[in-house]
Design an enzyme around this catalytic site. Structure first.
Site, PDB file in Angstrom:
ATOM      1  NE  ARG A   8      -3.743  -2.370   0.204  1.00 48.59           N
ATOM      2  CZ  ARG A   8      -4.684  -2.636  -0.685  1.00 48.59           C
ATOM      3  NH1 ARG A   8      -4.877  -1.820  -1.699  1.00 48.59           N
ATOM      4  NH2 ARG A   8      -5.428  -3.720  -0.580  1.00 48.59           N
ATOM      5  CG  HIS A  50       0.230  -9.907  -5.972  1.00 47.78           C
ATOM      6  ND1 HIS A  50      -0.064  -8.606  -6.295  1.00 47.78           N
ATOM      7  CD2 HIS A  50      -0.828 -10.647  -6.411  1.00 47.78           C
ATOM      8  CE1 HIS A  50      -1.245  -8.553  -6.901  1.00 47.78           C
ATOM      9  NE2 HIS A  50      -1.724  -9.778  -6.985  1.00 47.78           N
ATOM     10  CE1 TYR A  95      -3.707  -6.767  -5.025  1.00 52.18           C
ATOM     11  CE2 TYR A  95      -3.058  -6.219  -2.781  1.00 52.18           C
ATOM     12  CZ  TYR A  95      -3.415  -7.161  -3.723  1.00 52.18           C
ATOM     13  OH  TYR A  95      -3.486  -8.482  -3.380  1.00 52.18           O
ATOM     14  CG  HIS A 121      -4.351  -6.702 -10.155  1.00 56.08           C
ATOM     15  ND1 HIS A 121      -5.259  -6.283  -9.209  1.00 56.08           N
ATOM     16  CD2 HIS A 121      -3.961  -7.936  -9.768  1.00 56.08           C
ATOM     17  CE1 HIS A 121      -5.413  -7.238  -8.295  1.00 56.08           C
ATOM     18  NE2 HIS A 121      -4.638  -8.240  -8.616  1.00 56.08           N
ATOM     19  CD  GLU A 129      -4.418 -11.528  -9.803  1.00 53.43           C
ATOM     20  OE1 GLU A 129      -5.389 -11.876  -9.100  1.00 53.43           O
ATOM     21  OE2 GLU A 129      -3.409 -10.960  -9.338  1.00 53.43           O
ATOM     22  CG  ASP A 166      -8.080 -14.696  -8.595  1.00 53.02           C
ATOM     23  OD1 ASP A 166      -9.211 -15.197  -8.369  1.00 53.02           O
ATOM     24  OD2 ASP A 166      -7.416 -14.132  -7.701  1.00 53.02           O
ATOM     25  CG  HIS A 221      -9.812 -12.071 -10.003  1.00 58.09           C
ATOM     26  ND1 HIS A 221      -8.535 -11.551 -10.011  1.00 58.09           N
ATOM     27  CD2 HIS A 221     -10.291 -11.845  -8.752  1.00 58.09           C
ATOM     28  CE1 HIS A 221      -8.256 -11.024  -8.837  1.00 58.09           C
ATOM     29  NE2 HIS A 221      -9.311 -11.195  -8.050  1.00 58.09           N
ATOM     30  CG  HIS A 281      -3.892 -15.690  -7.397  1.00 57.90           C
ATOM     31  ND1 HIS A 281      -3.914 -14.350  -7.704  1.00 57.90           N
ATOM     32  CD2 HIS A 281      -2.609 -15.994  -7.045  1.00 57.90           C
ATOM     33  CE1 HIS A 281      -2.690 -13.855  -7.560  1.00 57.90           C
ATOM     34  NE2 HIS A 281      -1.887 -14.839  -7.159  1.00 57.90           N
ATOM     35  CG  ASP A 341     -11.525  -9.322  -6.637  1.00 59.10           C
ATOM     36  OD1 ASP A 341     -11.570 -10.462  -6.146  1.00 59.10           O
ATOM     37  OD2 ASP A 341     -10.474  -8.660  -6.721  1.00 59.10           O
ATOM     38  CG  HIS A 359     -10.509 -13.619  -3.106  1.00 55.23           C
ATOM     39  ND1 HIS A 359      -9.142 -13.476  -2.979  1.00 55.23           N
ATOM     40  CD2 HIS A 359     -10.813 -13.166  -4.356  1.00 55.23           C
ATOM     41  CE1 HIS A 359      -8.638 -12.954  -4.089  1.00 55.23           C
ATOM     42  NE2 HIS A 359      -9.648 -12.746  -4.935  1.00 55.23           N
ATOM     43  CD  GLU A 415      -4.328 -13.725  -4.395  1.00 55.04           C
ATOM     44  OE1 GLU A 415      -3.321 -13.055  -4.607  1.00 55.04           O
ATOM     45  OE2 GLU A 415      -5.377 -13.654  -5.088  1.00 55.04           O
TER      46      GLU A 415
END
Length: 293
Positions: free
Chosen positions: A36, A68, A71, A108, A145, A179, A182, A216, A229, A231, A261
């Site tokens: 982040r 990864h 974001y 992404h 992804e 994923d 996704h 994923h 999205d 999970h 995830e």
């Protein structure tokens, strides 16, 4: 199949591998920095050494360790300031992977923010080309992804991923991370063997299964085509156990690491249950899913 999860690097990147090994994971995904924040302090040389040593000592296959990206990164952004900032951040993440000898970095594709899909696709490819040019010795493969398709995000269709890859110069440095949540949210049905087969045929036709380097494994809280999205634990969402049975028993995916995830709970007990559920699907009758809450 090599099964694992995204693990915390709190206290040092090497500790993620130790945490994964403690619950019998054979694959592991990490962040190499705070996901982040745009900028992070350089990796500590001692942590780099210990990470490499622990990977060998714990018996992890090099190809089963994946990073990864943050974001915050948007390689499709039409805003030049954010685009260049994203490229700098992603280049730094590739450098971190080089130091740790991590072969794959998931990102992404980004969002076109109203500029249009074609413009966004070209923007991502141009960013990757510029980054690869700046890092001529880079050996880490970028894994684009698949996404759920919320808002203006790219990657909800296999054709969009394929379009980015088709115009990227260094083809050998770009692969895909699929994923399950996704693609299901984007409208690809995985629930029954027939739907799974159709989805994977579509992937192979558009992209090529040989370019699939990570999965994923996440169930979905929302129905197919919802574009949401969220999970869910394995077998407790809209995909269900049969969909994951198809994934873990697909012989074409035996060398592809599959990573959870989902929410971990206290001390990772949800990871333990989800991994047990996935392992129980391999070549066996449908198991009961242990409750996670």
């Amino acid at each position: 199949m090599q099964l694992g999860a995204h693990m915390s690097i709190a206290g040092g990147v090497h500790l993620a591998l130790e945490r994964a090994a403690e619950i019998q994971m054979t694959a592991c995904q990490i962040f190499t920095k705070n996901d982040r924040q745009w900028v992070a302090k350089p990796l500590d040389p001692d942590n780099i050494r210990r990470f490499r040593e622990q990977r060998e000592a714990l018996g992890f296959n090099r190809a089963a360790i994946i990073s990864h990206a943050s974001y915050l990164i948007n390689l499709a952004s039409p805003d030049d300031l954010l685009w260049h900032k994203s490229m700098e951040a992603f280049q730094d993440e590739l450098e971190r992977c080089r130091l740790l000898d991590v072969p794959y970095l998931v990102v992404h594709p980004g969002a076109h923010v109203g500029s249009g899909t074609e413009v966004g696709v070209r923007r991502v490819a141009a960013a990757l080309d510029a980054i690869h040019h700046a890092l001529p010795d880079n050996q880490t493969m970028t894994l684009l992804e698949t996404t759920a398709g919320q808002g203006t995000t790219l990657g909800a269709s296999f054709d969009e991923i394929a379009a980015i890859m088709a115009i990227t110069r260094d083809q050998e440095l770009v692969g895909v991370c699929l994923d399950t949540c996704h693609v299901f949210a984007a409208g690809y049905d995985l629930r029954e063997p027939e739907g799974y087969a159709t989805t994977m045929e579509s992937f192979d036709r558009s992209i090529g299964l040989e370019r699939l380097r990570a999965i994923h494994v996440n169930d979905s809280k929302h129905p197919a085509g919802s574009r949401k999205d969220r999970h869910q634990h394995i077998g407790q969402g809209e995909i269900g156990l049969e969909g994951f049975r198809s994934v873990v028993n697909d012989p074409r995916l035996r060398s592809v690491p599959a990573l959870l995830e989902t929410e971990k709970g206290d001390n990772g007990e949800h990871d333990v249950r989800n991994l047990a559920t996935l392992r129980g699907l391999i070549g066996h009758a449908t198991p009961e899913v242990a409750p996670t809450s």
